[in-house]
Motif scaffolding. Sequence first.
Motif, PDB file in Angstrom:
ATOM      1  N   ASP A 142      37.789  46.291  43.166  1.00 46.87           N
ATOM      2  CA  ASP A 142      38.219  46.097  42.039  1.00 46.87           C
ATOM      3  C   ASP A 142      37.449  46.726  40.673  1.00 46.87           C
ATOM      4  N   TYR A 193      41.040  35.156  44.400  1.00 46.90           N
ATOM      5  CA  TYR A 193      41.716  34.897  43.293  1.00 46.90           C
ATOM      6  C   TYR A 193      43.231  35.052  43.380  1.00 46.90           C
ATOM      7  N   THR A 244      33.676  40.389  49.539  1.00 39.71           N
ATOM      8  CA  THR A 244      32.944  39.564  48.133  1.00 39.71           C
ATOM      9  C   THR A 244      33.237  38.289  48.134  1.00 39.71           C
ATOM     10  N   ARG A 267      40.895  39.771  46.853  1.00 41.09           N
ATOM     11  CA  ARG A 267      39.505  39.663  46.836  1.00 41.09           C
ATOM     12  C   ARG A 267      38.916  40.942  45.817  1.00 41.09           C
ATOM     13  N   HIS A 268      37.751  40.530  45.331  1.00 43.49           N
ATOM     14  CA  HIS A 268      37.230  41.753  44.519  1.00 43.49           C
ATOM     15  C   HIS A 268      36.864  42.902  45.113  1.00 43.49           C
ATOM     16  N   PRO A 305      35.123  44.031  34.950  1.00 41.96           N
ATOM     17  CA  PRO A 305      34.133  43.161  35.049  1.00 41.96           C
ATOM     18  C   PRO A 305      33.923  42.237  36.152  1.00 41.96           C
ATOM     19  N   ASP A 306      34.901  42.150  36.915  1.00 39.60           N
ATOM     20  CA  ASP A 306      35.000  41.051  37.901  1.00 39.60           C
ATOM     21  C   ASP A 306      34.859  41.643  39.217  1.00 39.60           C
TER      22      ASP A 306
END
Length: 307
Positions: A269, A156, A152, A166-167, A272-273
């Motif tokens: 992950d 973060y 993605t 990374r998500h 919502p993210d």
Amino acid sequence: MSMTPPPGWYRDPSYPLVERWWDGTAWTDHRRQPEVPTQPPAPPSPSGNGGSGRAKAVALTAAGVVLVASIATGAVLLGKDDGKGEAATKTTPTAPAPATGTGSPSPSASASASPSEDPSKVVDELNGITLPLLDGWVRPKYVAEDDMVMTTPGTYDCPGDPGLCRHGRVLSRTVTANDEKSPKILAEQDIEDAADASYDRDLVDSRPYRGITSHQVVKSGQVAVAGRAGYFVRWRVRTGVGPGGYVESLAFPSSVGSESLVIVRFAFDAGPDGPPLADMDRITKGIRPVGDSGTGGGVGSSIGPST
């Protein structure tokens, strides 16, 4: 005239109180605490067209703590991700090889796409497959794993040990250290390693999520992948910090060469993210043999031979 420094640990330009791995051409996402009480080498200095300016080493003394904190504050602003999967800073180390020991395998950055590549898919030549590059996914840049095929965009700050997370991540690899020929058994054997690699310890032995506290199998079964009989196992993992995530191991025989088994790992992950969980199924369904866009897969699709 400046020279590109060799791979090694240098002071992180976005967080000078830790060290970050420079692979010889670009910064990777891996960070660590300094192994010795002295301050790491001087922070990377911005590269400019004129090539002028070289950062001076700053000794870590009691009188310099306030200065270091100020540098860290400014560097964090420069080092924030630009939202496109790349760090905004383009700095490079200017000092000679770092004095601290490495002790860890040298990570290498994944190659970016060439201008001639189809922007809608990622090609894995080694395993003879292509994977669809869905909306919300990009080719990997500045990642340590050579077999990463997509991520993605953006990063973060990891909720556990210092680092960038990374998500969503997807990687593919050929199974060479295992004589197992059953996709079902291989997927069931691989899922624990896949979960640990994604949410327990990373390549430099950091714990970005403070480890896995529990897991549960949420889905498993036979699936057609590029016209071949495959099998997948999906776990929901919960971590010491952060939302946890979903991990899947997908095993199927390659359609090229010796038809060795291929493992595709997914790590999304939760929350919502994270990317939509349905993207695991969409990517699986869109896997094709290289040069054969008509052979698809997915649950309920016709299944070809297995090894």
